[in-house]
Design an enzyme around this catalytic site. Structure first.
Site, PDB file in Angstrom:
ATOM      1  N   GLU A 354       0.831  -1.216   0.000  1.00 31.62           N
ATOM      2  CA  GLU A 354       0.000   0.000   0.000  1.00 31.62           C
ATOM      3  C   GLU A 354       0.864   1.264   0.000  1.00 31.62           C
ATOM      4  OE1 GLU A 354      -2.782  -0.809  -0.839  1.00 31.62           O
ATOM      5  OE2 GLU A 354      -2.921  -2.855  -0.091  1.00 31.62           O
ATOM      6  N   TYR A 436      -2.292  -7.454 -11.237  1.00 28.11           N
ATOM      7  CA  TYR A 436      -1.169  -7.623 -10.308  1.00 28.11           C
ATOM      8  C   TYR A 436      -0.005  -8.375 -10.942  1.00 28.11           C
ATOM      9  CZ  TYR A 436      -4.306  -6.049  -6.594  1.00 28.11           C
ATOM     10  OH  TYR A 436      -5.163  -5.308  -5.827  1.00 28.11           O
TER      11      TYR A 436
END
Ligand SMILES: [Zn+2]
Length: 610
Positions: A354, A436
């Site tokens: 993050e 991803y």
């Protein structure tokens, strides 16, 4: 004072970046002033918003769009129906939205809307509000849009909401009427179905009035720490008396494209010094079960930020907050919301991912809905590198998991190209692997094509040239071209716009007297240069490099202690390529790309063993 100076500095960077790179580039600008009154018992809140909107586009705008994200959490919404009809629903969503009672749903209901003080007409469909302006906004002009609204925080289903699984009272993300972005491709008023965001760059001035017991963490610099306390003041300093049991918190956030916050009456709030004077904040539930991990996370977060500063470019804000909240891990301006009851490795891992989004998503603000792989993929790449370094995982290839996922999808028959809009994937799995894994392999494999040192320079230059903007895939590949001198448009086209795959093979190895004749074959449609590793019978080794003709470039030897021979280039249209080894040595074995960074879907035919 520090804030004001940095604000000016950032503004200067803004304009010089425009001037350097692309004279035709423009982006819209917002200046939000919002006041929020939160009722922590009913989870309802009232808001007012004054939004100065500057139209830097060459177009005259007759309407504007807002996102009202909380409306997604109502039975029958697009998010609800999509979750109940997709083959592999997110386990956090499933049919949960359909079961929300009226007091548990989310909503944002405008009670007033004006443009420059005059009422304007609007319609709301789901999570999108369309406003018909009273007067057009001409190029270079601005207008002031005022909105008041009543809202309710939904029970936490996805990302934002109340009372999450860890017991955090308020995760306030996607919580305000947010102007949609208008760019060179027009309006991006995407409904909130599942994922991905795109916002307008600008400044936020937000005041939040809430019960005195609640601690707030989020985007922006708190302007009145002495008044509210809660860990923002020096120990022992007493905050002011609350008014009717409430404090009003005032935050300023310059040069951001979103504003998020979280609040709980039971947060521990720690600060820790990060690199370059950045203050790291940590907000987590006062629970002895998780306290040790959250303390140990703090120096690791500083190390991670240092790693990203070195590998990509300096974090440009003065603070970053890791906040317990949300439903997994999600990136926001100057902060992240993560669930907190995890083992230490997982806690550091989610924070690494993050935090990395502060570079790839936040400051390099691509349109995630269209190019989800540029934020999730690039973030996965750099956070896997960071974990390998900071947690000393010392994996020879920290990206091997991404390759495995990609291979699975590429050979499944249901792969969709990376250009697919994030909401339009047939399954959540197909989205996840593409965004991803295939996005991460894009970078690792680019390092194979142009060399790791050129990949590293490309990331830094991309950040320097496109921070605080909305870079596109073409901006990235042009950067790689400028850094490496290679022509690389084919790489972006094949990898991102098609589902073409890579499959090269060692077709034949023939002894012809003292010489060895090697024939390679291109079976897949996607082109690649070839690194061929040869071991001779005397156990000496040699690397043969076959450049791909269409790149008009030659990378340097990735292993300086290994003898490398550069052969004639290989033009893509020719299915086979033959060369001879004439050094009198007998070949024991050979392998195409022993580093396995080229995503060859059939590795078995990459090896020759005598
Ligand atoms: Zn992510």
């Amino acid at each position: 004072m520090k804030y004001i100076l940095n604000g000016l500095f950032l503004t200067a960077v803004f304009f010089s970046a425009f001037a350097q790179n692309n004279n035709s580039y423009w982006q819209q600008e917002v200046d939000y002033k919002m006041n929020v009154q939160m009722d922590v018992k009913t989870f309802q809140y009232k808001g007012t918003q004054e939004l100065k909107y500057t139209n830097n586009s060459p177009d005259t705008l007759n309407k504007v769009f807002y996102h009202l994200y909380f409306n997604a959490f109502q039975p029958g919404s697009e998010m609800d129906v999509r979750s109940r009809t997709i083959s592999d629903p997110d386990s956090r969503v499933m049919d949960r939205i359909s079961k929300l009672s009226p007091s548990e749903i989310g909503y944002i209901k405008p009670t007033l809307f004006t443009q420059d003080g005059v009422d304007a007409k609007y319609v709301i469909k789901g999570t999108v509000m369309e406003v018909m302006l009273n007067k057009p906004i001409f190029p270079g002009e601005n207008t002031v849009l005022n909105m008041n609204w009543d809202a309710q925080v939904p029970l936490q289903i996805r990302r934002s909401g109340r009372n999450n699984a860890d017991g955090v009272a308020l995760t306030m993300t996607q919580w305000y009427p947010k102007l949609a972005e208008y760019d060179f491709e027009g309006w991006h008023a995407d409904p909130y179905i599942a994922r991905e965001f795109y916002g307008v760059w600008g400044n936020y001035d937000v005041t939040i009035t809430i019960d005195e017991s609640y601690t707030i963490g989020g985007t922006g610099y708190l302007q009145n720490p002495a008044a509210v306390g809660h860990g923002y003041t020096v120990p022992g300093q007493k905050p002011m008396h609350p008014v009717k049991g409430k404090y009003t918190w005032h935050f300023l956030a310059p040069d951001v494209h979103d504003f998020a916050w979280a609040a709980d009456a039971n947060y521990v709030h720690d600060t820790y010094p990060g690199p370059n004077g950045v203050t790291l904040h940590f907000f987590y539930k006062d629970d002895p079960e998780i306290a040790e991990n959250w303390k140990n996370l703090q120096p690791k977060t500083a190390e991670l930020m240092e790693f990203f500063n070195e590998q990509v470019g300096e974090y440009p804000y003065e603070q970053y907050s890791v906040i317990q909240g949300g439903d997994g891990g999600m990136e926001y301006a100057m902060c992240t919301m993560i669930t907190g009851d995890r083992n230490f490795g997982s806690l550091v891992g989610v924070t690494a991912h993050e935090l990395a989004h502060s570079w790839f998503q936040f400051v390099l603000a691509t349109n995630e809905s269209k190019h989800e792989w540029m934020d999730e993929g690039f973030t996965s790449y750099i956070s896997d590198e960071a974990m390998n370094s900071v947690m000393q995982e010392k994996k020879p290839n920290p990206h091997s998991g991404s390759y495995r996922s990609y291979f699975f999808m590429a050979t499944s028959g249901v792969e969709q190209p990376l250009t697919t809009h994030a909401d339009r994937y047939a399954s959540n799995r197909a989205y996840g692997v593409n965004a991803y894994s295939k996005g991460s392999v894009f970078l690792t494999q680019l390092g194979y094509v142009i060399g790791p040192e050129n990949l590293s320079k490309t990331l830094k230059r991309y950040y320097t040239d496109f921070k605080f903007k909305h870079p596109t895939p073409n901006d990235f590949i042009r950067t790689a071209e400028k850094v490496s001198g290679f022509e690389l448009d084919w790489y972006l086209t094949d990898w991102a716009q098609t589902t073409n795959t890579i499959d090269y093979a060692i077709k034949a190895v023939d002894n012809e007297g003292e010489n060895t004749k090697v024939t390679l074959e291109r079976i897949g449609l996607m082109p690649m240069p070839i690194d061929l590793y040869v071991t001779y019978e005397d156990d000496s080794q040699e690397l043969f490099y076959i450049p791909l003709r269409m790149t008009w470039g030659e990378k340097s030897n990735p292993f300086t202690d290994l003898k490398r021979t550069v052969l004639e280039d290989w033009a893509w249209a020719f299915p086979t390529y033959t060369f001879e080894i004439k050094n009198g040595k007998k070949v024991k074995n050979m392998m195409i790309d022993a580093t396995r960074r080229m995503a060859d879907i059939n590795q078995e035919n990459n090896i020759y063993e005598k």
